[in-house]
Design a protein around this motif. Sequence first.
Motif, short mmCIF file in Angstrom:
data_model
loop_
_atom_site.label_atom_id
_atom_site.label_comp_id
_atom_site.label_asym_id
_atom_site.label_seq_id
_atom_site.Cartn_x
_atom_site.Cartn_y
_atom_site.Cartn_z
N ALA A 152 -2.94 10.69 -11.35
CA ALA A 152 -3.51 9.60 -10.37
C ALA A 152 -2.69 8.50 -10.67
O ALA A 152 -2.60 7.46 -9.76
CB ALA A 152 -5.07 9.28 -10.53
N THR A 153 -2.36 8.13 -11.74
CA THR A 153 -1.30 6.95 -12.20
C THR A 153 0.19 7.14 -12.12
O THR A 153 0.75 6.14 -12.69
CB THR A 153 -1.73 6.46 -13.59
N PHE A 154 0.61 8.44 -11.45
CA PHE A 154 2.11 8.40 -11.29
C PHE A 154 2.65 7.54 -10.79
O PHE A 154 2.40 6.94 -9.82
CB PHE A 154 2.40 9.90 -10.79
N PRO A 155 3.88 7.07 -11.24
CA PRO A 155 4.54 5.72 -10.77
C PRO A 155 4.63 5.76 -9.03
O PRO A 155 4.36 4.89 -8.41
CB PRO A 155 5.77 5.77 -11.30
N THR A 156 5.04 6.90 -8.56
CA THR A 156 5.65 6.85 -7.19
C THR A 156 4.26 6.76 -6.29
O THR A 156 4.50 6.70 -5.14
CB THR A 156 6.33 8.16 -6.67
N ARG A 157 3.03 6.93 -6.99
CA ARG A 157 1.68 6.98 -6.15
C ARG A 157 1.53 5.41 -5.91
O ARG A 157 0.63 5.16 -5.07
CB ARG A 157 0.77 7.63 -6.85
N HIS A 158 2.04 4.74 -6.58
CA HIS A 158 1.56 3.19 -6.76
C HIS A 158 2.64 2.13 -6.53
O HIS A 158 2.56 1.30 -5.94
CB HIS A 158 0.87 2.94 -8.03
N LEU A 159 3.94 2.67 -6.55
CA LEU A 159 5.04 1.59 -6.14
C LEU A 159 5.01 1.42 -4.78
O LEU A 159 5.12 2.52 -3.96
CB LEU A 159 6.34 2.32 -6.93
N VAL A 160 5.56 0.49 -4.23
CA VAL A 160 5.60 -0.06 -2.85
C VAL A 160 7.30 0.05 -2.60
O VAL A 160 7.92 -0.57 -3.34
CB VAL A 160 4.98 -1.31 -2.37
N LEU A 161 7.68 0.60 -1.47
CA LEU A 161 9.17 0.67 -1.11
C LEU A 161 9.45 -0.75 -0.95
O LEU A 161 8.99 -1.73 -0.72
CB LEU A 161 9.52 1.41 0.01
N ALA A 162 10.81 -1.06 -1.43
CA ALA A 162 11.46 -2.16 -1.65
C ALA A 162 11.80 -2.55 -0.11
O ALA A 162 11.49 -3.75 0.15
CB ALA A 162 13.17 -2.27 -2.12
N VAL A 163 11.91 -1.71 0.74
CA VAL A 163 12.02 -2.03 2.38
C VAL A 163 10.97 -2.74 2.85
O VAL A 163 10.97 -3.53 3.79
CB VAL A 163 12.71 -0.85 3.31
N TYR A 221 7.42 -8.45 -2.77
CA TYR A 221 6.43 -7.75 -3.54
C TYR A 221 6.95 -7.89 -5.22
O TYR A 221 8.11 -7.64 -5.09
CB TYR A 221 6.48 -6.44 -3.24
N ARG A 222 5.72 -8.13 -6.05
CA ARG A 222 6.60 -8.45 -7.43
C ARG A 222 6.01 -7.30 -8.28
O ARG A 222 6.05 -7.64 -9.58
CB ARG A 222 6.05 -9.93 -7.80
N MET A 223 5.37 -6.28 -7.87
CA MET A 223 5.05 -5.29 -8.93
C MET A 223 6.21 -4.54 -9.15
O MET A 223 6.32 -3.61 -8.33
CB MET A 223 3.84 -4.36 -8.56
N PHE A 224 6.86 -4.59 -10.44
CA PHE A 224 8.21 -4.08 -10.65
C PHE A 224 8.10 -2.66 -11.17
O PHE A 224 6.96 -2.44 -11.93
CB PHE A 224 9.01 -4.68 -11.87
N PRO A 225 9.10 -1.79 -10.89
CA PRO A 225 9.03 -0.26 -11.28
C PRO A 225 8.55 -0.20 -12.98
O PRO A 225 7.91 0.74 -13.17
CB PRO A 225 10.24 0.26 -10.99
N GLU A 226 9.14 -0.96 -13.58
CA GLU A 226 9.22 -1.02 -15.10
C GLU A 226 7.69 -1.06 -15.49
O GLU A 226 7.20 -0.61 -16.38
CB GLU A 226 10.02 -1.93 -15.81
N GLY A 248 12.85 -0.60 -5.91
CA GLY A 248 13.56 -2.01 -6.39
C GLY A 248 12.83 -3.17 -5.80
O GLY A 248 12.33 -2.94 -4.75
N ARG A 249 13.16 -4.28 -6.41
CA ARG A 249 12.46 -5.52 -5.87
C ARG A 249 13.49 -6.46 -5.50
O ARG A 249 14.45 -6.71 -6.27
CB ARG A 249 11.70 -6.39 -7.03
N HIS A 250 13.28 -6.94 -4.56
CA HIS A 250 14.44 -7.98 -3.82
C HIS A 250 15.74 -7.21 -3.91
O HIS A 250 16.68 -8.15 -4.22
CB HIS A 250 14.29 -9.36 -4.58
N VAL A 291 16.29 -7.87 -8.27
CA VAL A 291 15.47 -8.43 -9.38
C VAL A 291 14.87 -7.23 -10.29
O VAL A 291 14.05 -6.52 -10.08
CB VAL A 291 14.50 -9.39 -9.20
N ALA A 292 15.43 -7.02 -11.52
CA ALA A 292 14.93 -5.92 -12.61
C ALA A 292 13.57 -6.22 -13.14
O ALA A 292 12.93 -5.08 -13.29
CB ALA A 292 15.94 -5.59 -13.57
#
Length: 610
Positions: A95-106, A111-116, A246-248, A266-267
């Motif tokens: 349920a917490t797998f990263p791609t389920r919660h990250l929002v596409l850069a485009v 959006y400031r929730m960074f992949p790391e 990615g962000r920005h 922005v990393a």
Amino acid sequence: MGRRLRDVLGWSGVAVLVGALALTAPRVFGFSEYAASGQNLSFLVGATLLMAVAVLSFVSLTATRDPADVSAHASLVGVLGRAAIALAGLVLVWATFPTRHLVLAVDNERYRMFPEAVTGLWVGVGLVALGMALVLCLAAVLSLHRWKRVLAGLAAGALAVVLVWTLVPMAVTRFLLVEHAVVEAAGESAPVPATVSRVGWTWQPEHSVVGVERGPRGPLVRYADGFVALDGATGKELWTYRLPYGRHVGTGVFAGQDRYAYLSHVAAAQPEPETRTMVVLDTATGEIVHDAPMPPVVPEGKEDPAAVLYLTPNVRVVRVREEEGERVAGHATDSTERLWEFALDTPEGYLCLWGNEGGVRGYGDRVLVARLCLEDPEVEYNLSAALVDMDVPEGAVESVIALDATTGEQVWRHDWTPEDLRLHYPPGVRTSGGASVGAPVAVTRGGTFALSDGEPVQPLPPTPERADDRTLALSTEGAVVLRDQGDEEPALLLRTDASGEVVQRTRIERNLQLWWGMGEAAVLDGQVAMPYIAYDGDHRLREFAVLPLDGAEAEGAWTRIGLGEGPVPESAEARLGDDGHSALPVPGAVVSYLGGTDGPWLDPLHGLVP
């Protein structure tokens, strides 16, 4: 499995749970301020940590019991309970797998929730699940009385935490958060075709496209989050580089060359001003040649960073005002080190204006600096409006200075008396388009000059009264101009030599549909290829027309090339004007694409070939 091994693995699970709590809890607190609306990752991670606390509490309550007093056989209810908790941990990992919660850069530029951050929380959940599985499924009771097993297990668990916390995020980032495929360097690419006659290939983008650039082997398609390079002769995908989460993210190419492209992002979350990371890619192979932070250049005594007016793979050019005067400076892209500076003198009692876009434009290895200097009119407010109404005073000078982008040394300079005092854009740079002859030129209000050495050139023919000229290509070797003579006269396609003398004149029938799209025409060695939008009843069609470039005097007619597709989709019609169809000469083909001005698009690219 022996009792000794089960005890060691069980205590290693305790160490994993403790490590997961220590590393993950600080990350989850305050995470919600970066999360998107409706984001439930904090809740899921919090529930996981509470389960870890519960399991550790159970271990602490039973650890002092004598192993001899514990039944060798666990009850069915206990086994099922332990299995259910371990299964719940696995469900939370999913349920917490990263791609389920990250929002596409485009989708979210701000959006400031960074992949790391998301990856770190998921690794913490995974450690909790691992720790619970080791504690609950291998030993009925973990006793402190067998201290050798306790120490061995804790050491093994601590080592596992270090390895997982260090290596897993790297692997997840590499395989999930970065899409990167390269191609081997090949021999010489196909040349830009001299003429085109048919559609050789069609390519449908998978993601939103923001632009198409010329690469060394064909078109370079810019996504909002990366690139994909195509072979110009076949339309085959060569290499890809994307940061989908990615962000920005920003993508671009360096003006005046097709060897490298860049992606900046922005990393990690950080205070303003943010430090962007720049990734430079070899456009022939897709390999990364540079990947480093690009710290902002903040002038002394200022809070905001200086605007980057020109960017190369190694140098960024800014304009700064210091006590000694105004300067154009080149800074390294991976540090704030100043590589060079060029001081601009302002005569006493004079006012020097930079014009629009900072007065600086770069192309290839040249940086063009444009200024207008005049006696200070001592206007208290709205200087630009006041200058429009002023006569040109004696001593007013407009100038353009060409600097070497690598060293900052002056290569050439030209000064002239301006015709008016309006603030204009920096000099433009024009090229021969897809033709193989002629070097770029700088077009200024004071004349046209070879970009490399500043030699004056006059390749444009004089424009007769009541005529309207459109320059399709311009270089040191000549120009291609489309002239509308007005009234019912036919249009003229003119080709000139370096002195502006007309060497080819082709009379063609006036066509408003073609005329509106002439700004996007591709000039080849033997042909002008013109993209345009045609009308068929209530629908608009993407079409191409070509006209030969041969003979001194000729009567010409546009030859239509069908693209083999239906009407322009409604999604594209909403953003297209009459000139939204573009053509780009690249090695192997002339690429047809629908660009428009209102954001990304998913329309196919067509490659026109001989």
